[in-house]
Design a protein around this motif. Structure first.
Motif, PDB file in Angstrom:
ATOM      1  N   ASP A 356      -3.788 -18.326   0.041  1.00 41.54           N
ATOM      2  CA  ASP A 356      -4.943 -18.554   0.907  1.00 41.54           C
ATOM      3  C   ASP A 356      -5.198 -17.357   1.818  1.00 41.54           C
ATOM      4  O   ASP A 356      -6.353 -16.971   2.047  1.00 41.54           O
ATOM      5  CB  ASP A 356      -4.720 -19.805   1.760  1.00 41.54           C
ATOM      6  N   ALA A 357      -4.118 -16.744   2.332  1.00 42.64           N
ATOM      7  CA  ALA A 357      -4.286 -15.605   3.226  1.00 42.64           C
ATOM      8  C   ALA A 357      -4.887 -14.418   2.492  1.00 42.64           C
ATOM      9  O   ALA A 357      -5.776 -13.727   3.009  1.00 42.64           O
ATOM     10  CB  ALA A 357      -2.940 -15.228   3.850  1.00 42.64           C
ATOM     11  N   VAL A 358      -4.445 -14.138   1.258  1.00 39.80           N
ATOM     12  CA  VAL A 358      -4.995 -13.021   0.479  1.00 39.80           C
ATOM     13  C   VAL A 358      -6.473 -13.269   0.165  1.00 39.80           C
ATOM     14  O   VAL A 358      -7.312 -12.359   0.278  1.00 39.80           O
ATOM     15  CB  VAL A 358      -4.172 -12.824  -0.802  1.00 39.80           C
ATOM     16  N   ARG A 359      -6.803 -14.485  -0.224  1.00 38.11           N
ATOM     17  CA  ARG A 359      -8.192 -14.804  -0.547  1.00 38.11           C
ATOM     18  C   ARG A 359      -9.074 -14.707   0.698  1.00 38.11           C
ATOM     19  O   ARG A 359     -10.217 -14.226   0.630  1.00 38.11           O
ATOM     20  CB  ARG A 359      -8.261 -16.205  -1.156  1.00 38.11           C
ATOM     21  N   ASP A 370      -1.299 -11.393   9.825  1.00 42.27           N
ATOM     22  CA  ASP A 370       0.006 -11.425   9.172  1.00 42.27           C
ATOM     23  C   ASP A 370       0.359 -12.871   8.881  1.00 42.27           C
ATOM     24  O   ASP A 370      -0.175 -13.803   9.485  1.00 42.27           O
ATOM     25  CB  ASP A 370       1.071 -10.758  10.053  1.00 42.27           C
ATOM     26  N   VAL A 371       1.306 -13.040   7.963  1.00 48.74           N
ATOM     27  CA  VAL A 371       1.761 -14.361   7.573  1.00 48.74           C
ATOM     28  C   VAL A 371       3.267 -14.292   7.363  1.00 48.74           C
ATOM     29  O   VAL A 371       3.788 -13.316   6.820  1.00 48.74           O
ATOM     30  CB  VAL A 371       1.037 -14.845   6.296  1.00 48.74           C
ATOM     31  N   ALA A 372       3.981 -15.305   7.849  1.00 49.01           N
ATOM     32  CA  ALA A 372       5.429 -15.370   7.688  1.00 49.01           C
ATOM     33  C   ALA A 372       5.758 -15.968   6.327  1.00 49.01           C
ATOM     34  O   ALA A 372       5.288 -17.071   5.997  1.00 49.01           O
ATOM     35  CB  ALA A 372       6.054 -16.202   8.805  1.00 49.01           C
ATOM     36  N   VAL A 373       6.546 -15.243   5.549  1.00 44.09           N
ATOM     37  CA  VAL A 373       6.923 -15.701   4.213  1.00 44.09           C
ATOM     38  C   VAL A 373       8.417 -15.466   4.010  1.00 44.09           C
ATOM     39  O   VAL A 373       9.046 -14.701   4.744  1.00 44.09           O
ATOM     40  CB  VAL A 373       6.126 -14.961   3.117  1.00 44.09           C
ATOM     41  N   ARG A 374       8.962 -16.122   2.980  1.00 43.30           N
ATOM     42  CA  ARG A 374      10.357 -15.906   2.575  1.00 43.30           C
ATOM     43  C   ARG A 374      10.360 -15.352   1.167  1.00 43.30           C
ATOM     44  O   ARG A 374       9.831 -15.985   0.242  1.00 43.30           O
ATOM     45  CB  ARG A 374      11.131 -17.222   2.646  1.00 43.30           C
ATOM     46  N   LEU A 375      10.945 -14.185   1.019  1.00 42.16           N
ATOM     47  CA  LEU A 375      10.984 -13.528  -0.274  1.00 42.16           C
ATOM     48  C   LEU A 375      12.042 -14.171  -1.154  1.00 42.16           C
ATOM     49  O   LEU A 375      13.060 -14.684  -0.669  1.00 42.16           O
ATOM     50  CB  LEU A 375      11.287 -12.033  -0.101  1.00 42.16           C
ATOM     51  N   THR A 376      11.792 -14.132  -2.454  1.00 45.07           N
ATOM     52  CA  THR A 376      12.732 -14.756  -3.386  1.00 45.07           C
ATOM     53  C   THR A 376      14.079 -14.047  -3.395  1.00 45.07           C
ATOM     54  O   THR A 376      15.102 -14.673  -3.690  1.00 45.07           O
ATOM     55  CB  THR A 376      12.146 -14.744  -4.803  1.00 45.07           C
ATOM     56  N   ASN A 377      14.112 -12.741  -3.074  1.00 41.83           N
ATOM     57  CA  ASN A 377      15.392 -12.024  -3.080  1.00 41.83           C
ATOM     58  C   ASN A 377      16.198 -12.269  -1.811  1.00 41.83           C
ATOM     59  O   ASN A 377      17.392 -11.958  -1.765  1.00 41.83           O
ATOM     60  CB  ASN A 377      15.154 -10.509  -3.245  1.00 41.83           C
ATOM     61  N   VAL A 398      -7.396  -6.040  -0.526  1.00 38.52           N
ATOM     62  CA  VAL A 398      -6.495  -6.441   0.554  1.00 38.52           C
ATOM     63  C   VAL A 398      -5.295  -5.497   0.553  1.00 38.52           C
ATOM     64  O   VAL A 398      -4.669  -5.273  -0.497  1.00 38.52           O
ATOM     65  CB  VAL A 398      -6.023  -7.906   0.393  1.00 38.52           C
ATOM     66  N   LEU A 399      -4.995  -4.948   1.735  1.00 34.03           N
ATOM     67  CA  LEU A 399      -3.838  -4.067   1.899  1.00 34.03           C
ATOM     68  C   LEU A 399      -2.694  -4.889   2.480  1.00 34.03           C
ATOM     69  O   LEU A 399      -2.843  -5.525   3.524  1.00 34.03           O
ATOM     70  CB  LEU A 399      -4.185  -2.910   2.837  1.00 34.03           C
TER      71      LEU A 399
END
Length: 808
Positions: A356-359, A370-377, A398-399
């Motif tokens: 949703d944020a990218v769109r 910015d958006v808080a995310v958890r990376l799979t690694n 989008v950058l």
């Protein structure tokens, strides 16, 4: 000073004038007064000249601080010099810009804790000659490394050196020096750059931007409106206003310069800044928009590859277009490339919010967030992913920005782990100390009851069982004290192979026949300072842990190897460890073939009560006890896995580093046998203990041993019993920690009246720590919990030694 000839001439003139005055007036008194007045005047001239020219008079010249200021001008280091009264003598420009002219160390603009730390640093520097603080935070949240050194002819000045410590994640933003080589490199690639505030005011520009916007690369555009130098046509293409439509269209990329960790920008905490990039498309008006877009994307790709920030770009549908190496390192895909969509990099719960944020940012208008995310690694470490809408590439894009915070996260975990271990250690030490008082009463009461019973009585076995369980509980408290580094150690200068040889037969019996035990010693091992009994416990705990790991694999067949190695300081420096100081070490290595330690277990390995065994098969104190003993002995212990050629773990390895002892090895004094008549001759003992149950047991034990005991419940009562003078005591037995007047304060007051009286402290805290804190000469110590026989023997030994020193 006036020349001697000039003084002689003036003196002669004075005498001649006096003679003329005598003949003219006929009065010798008037002439004499004239001579005296002239002499005083000449003396004042000479004295004034001496005051004005101290160097000619033999006095040292006053220091020229302007020369010192010129000598201490250094970029990136604040330097100041203060005198004994902490008054500023001189400082360089960096110090004045950072703290102001009125801030003289240690009175720097810092919080309470910072001021206390810097004040303590000043005291240490005056006392020891030099002192240093690795990190202290100022009131503006900047962090500094501070060192102070005593200097001057009379050691009456302090030289302060303060170096700023970069904030985590801030190094990459500081690398954007547009006026330097970085800006020139962008201009050569057809990319002009500027840094603006949130209101679009220019803070810095590259020389190429100044040339194209104002016609002079040296023009100062700071403070002007960024958009005033640009124009757009009916197709929203962007041009430099000075070049007009005759110039080439530009692609505008807005990169928010925000630290994803704390959202603090280089300009300040309340002023967001952006890096504005104008990318020359390389085509004129007659070319198609798609050609400009493709050329801009190609140049943008080359730019992103050079930036220290982790940056990537997607199209409006969220598909990745490209990413630089810093971004790939941040998401853990270095060398593997990018997936199709950014949502493939995050956990399942974060896919929808990121999509949703990218769109939302890809709809066209230049927006950022910015958006808080958890990376799979690294799903346990949330990160802040920056997003910015990009205009000027034909279609919206989008950058994405992401800082490489792997090292910061690792450091944060280490600090959190160290803080937790310290807190648990303090809790364990406090609980063990209080529990030791209870165990002292239980064990002592059991000993007194056993004196009235013989084997075969109905209560004898029950009392023995209570005593055995109490001793088991005392063993657990000793393990807790070992983990919290508060155990009573009796260090000696020993050779590590000697300790290994002592404990090896017991290890072989514990391992059984299916596990091979192998020992190899290095040559030229340096001596170490440690408690041999506690060091044996460390080796035993590591060996038992390795045995359990091997037996858990089914067949129980394996190998445990024990090595000793010599490690020189230069080899330690080559290791590049941030924990291990550069010094000479004697190293103990214990490794097994038990399959290794799971990665999620490694950070918790030395925590007390943590175990991977089944319930009821382990206390979880073995490795934590080893950790505490090693740290209390001044050593270091690390755990890692041994891997095969394919990288799979095949076993665990524990490495213990003990600093090599430098200095003379003390000779052991021969153990003298103590005859019962030497210590059972009786005596008057002052017993001071605030715990009623402990005081009762100790009083009964010493009374049965033949001593006349005067019990007191606190330090005030004990001191009063001494000051009354009605009883001449032979020994003071006291607890250390008591409400009101504690044991050490009471003993100091007693020693002021009776300086030779022996003192025996009893406590559940570590003996070495107490000796450092108490600092009372000729004191003795017995650790709680103790038995009836133990306190009787200890009191007898102290009295025997005191009587031997007194000569009777």
């Amino acid at each position: 000073m006036p020349p001697a000839s000039l003084l002689a001439g003036l003196g002669g003139g004075v005498i001649a004038s006096a003679l003329v005055l005598w003949f003219a007036t006929g009065s010798g008194i008037v002439a004499l007064a004239f001579v005296l007045a002239a002499g005083v005047l000449l003396g004042g001239v000479v004295l004034l000249d001496r005051v004005r020219s101290p160097a000619e008079a033999g006095s040292p010249a006053a220091p020229d601080w302007s020369v010192t200021v010129a000598a201490i001008e250094r970029a990136g280091e604040a330097i100041a010099i203060t005198d004994r009264a902490n008054r500023m003598v001189c400082a360089n420009l960096f110090f004045l810009d950072s703290f102001g002219a009125n801030a003289a160390p240690p009175a720097l603009p810092m919080g309470r804790e910072g001021l206390e730390a810097v004040t303590l640093l000043a005291r240490s520097a005056w006392r020891d000659g030099t002192a240093q603080l690795d990190e202290v935070e100022a009131s503006d949240e900047t962090r500094w490394q501070i060192a102070a050194t005593r200097a001057g002819r009379g050691d009456d000045h302090l030289i302060w050196r303060l170096k700023p410590i970069a904030r985590p994640g801030g190094e990459s933003l500081q690398a954007l020096d547009l006026a330097g080589p970085f800006g020139r490199m962008l201009s050569r690639a057809g990319i002009e750059s500027a840094i603006t505030t949130a209101d679009g005011v220019i803070r810095a520009v590259s020389a190429g931007f100044a040339e194209r916007a104002a016609g002079d690369e040296r023009a100062s555009l700071v403070g002007q409106d960024f958009v005033s130098f640009l124009r757009s046509d009916e197709r929203d293409r962007i041009f430099f206003a000075r070049e007009g439509r005759g110039g080439t269209p530009q692609t505008l990329v807005d990169v928010p310069l925000v630290n994803p960790e704390d959202r603090v920008t280089p300009a300040g905490p309340d002023e967001a800044t952006s890096l504005m990039l104008l990318i020359d498309s390389g085509v004129g008006i007659g070319s198609g928009w798609d050609g400009a877009s493709q050329a801009g994307v190609a140049q943008l790709d080359a730019l992103l590859a050079q930036l220290p920030l982790g940056l990537a770009m997607t199209d409006r549908d969220g598909r990745f277009l490209f990413a630089n190496e810093a971004f790939l390192r941040s998401v853990g895909r270095e060398g593997r490339g990018l997936p199709a969509f950014p949502t493939d990099l995050v956990t399942r719960e974060d896919k929808a919010p990121l999509s949703d944020a990218v769109r939302r940012h890809g709809r066209g208008p230049a927006t950022s967030g910015d958006v808080a995310v958890r990376l799979t690694n690294a799903p346990e470490e949330p990160v802040s992913l920056g997003l910015a809408g990009v205009r000027g590439l034909g279609e919206a894009a989008v950058l994405l920005s992401l800082a490489d915070t792997s090292q910061e996260n690792q450091l944060r975990r280490q600090v959190a782990q160290a803080t937790k271990m310290q807190a648990v250690g303090q809790l364990a030490g406090g609980v063990a100390h209080d529990f030791n008082n209870v165990l002292t009463a239980i064990i002592g009461t059991c000993d007194l009851m056993l004196l009235r019973h013989i084997p075969g009585d109905s209560d004898y076995d029950d009392i023995q069982q209570i005593r055995a369980n109490s001793n088991r509980a005392a063993s657990l408290t000793r393990q807790l004290l070992a983990f919290s580094r508060q155990q009573t150690l009796r260090p000696e200068i020993i050779q590590l192979p000697d300790v290994v040889s002592e404990v090896s037969p017991l290890i072989k019996r514990l391992l059984g026949e299916k596990i091979t035990y192998y020992v190899q010693h290095d040559r030229n091992l340096g001596p170490v300072r440690a408690d041999p009994q506690q060091l044996e416990q460390v080796i035993m705990n590591l060996a038992v842990n390795a045995r359990d790991a091997i037996q858990s694999r089914g067949q129980g067949v394996g190998r445990i190897s024990l090595f000793t190695r010599s490690l020189q300081a230069k080899q330690v420096m080559q290791l590049g460890s941030e924990v291990l100081p550069a010094a000479d070490y004697t190293v103990l290595i214990v490794q097994d073939t038990g399959g290794g330690i799971p990665p999620h277990v490694l950070p918790k390995l030395f925590e007390p009560f943590f175990t991977t065994k089944e319930q009821g098969k382990g206390t979880g104190l073995g490795l934590s006890t080893a950790y505490g003993i090693v740290k209390q002995s001044g050593g270091f212990i690390f755990a890692d896995n041994i891997t095969d050629k394919s990288g799979h773990p095949v076993g665990a390895r524990f490495t213990v580093y003990f600093p090599v002892h430098r200095g003379e090895v003390p000779k052991r004094r021969p153990v003298q046998e103590i005859a019962s008549s030497d210590w059972s001759a009786g005596g008057k003992v002052l017993l001071v203990e605030d715990e009623d149950m402990v005081r009762t047991v100790a009083e009964r034990a010493l009374t049965r041993a033949g001593y006349e005991v005067t019990p007191c419940a606190n330090g005030e009562e004990g001191l009063a019993a001494i000051l009354e003078g009605t009883t001449q005591f032979d020994l003071v037995v006291s607890d250390v920690v008591m409400p009101g007047m504690d044991g050490p304060a009471m003993v100091r007051a007693i020693r002021a009246k009776l300086p030779k009286i022996p003192v025996l402290f009893m406590s559940g805290y570590a003996e070495e720590q107490l000796r450092r804190d108490i600092d009372i000469p000729d004191m003795h110590f017995i650790a709680k919990p103790f038995s009836v026989a133990a306190i009787g023997d200890k009191v007898g030994a102290v009295l025997r030694e005191a009587r031997a020193e007194a000569g009777g």
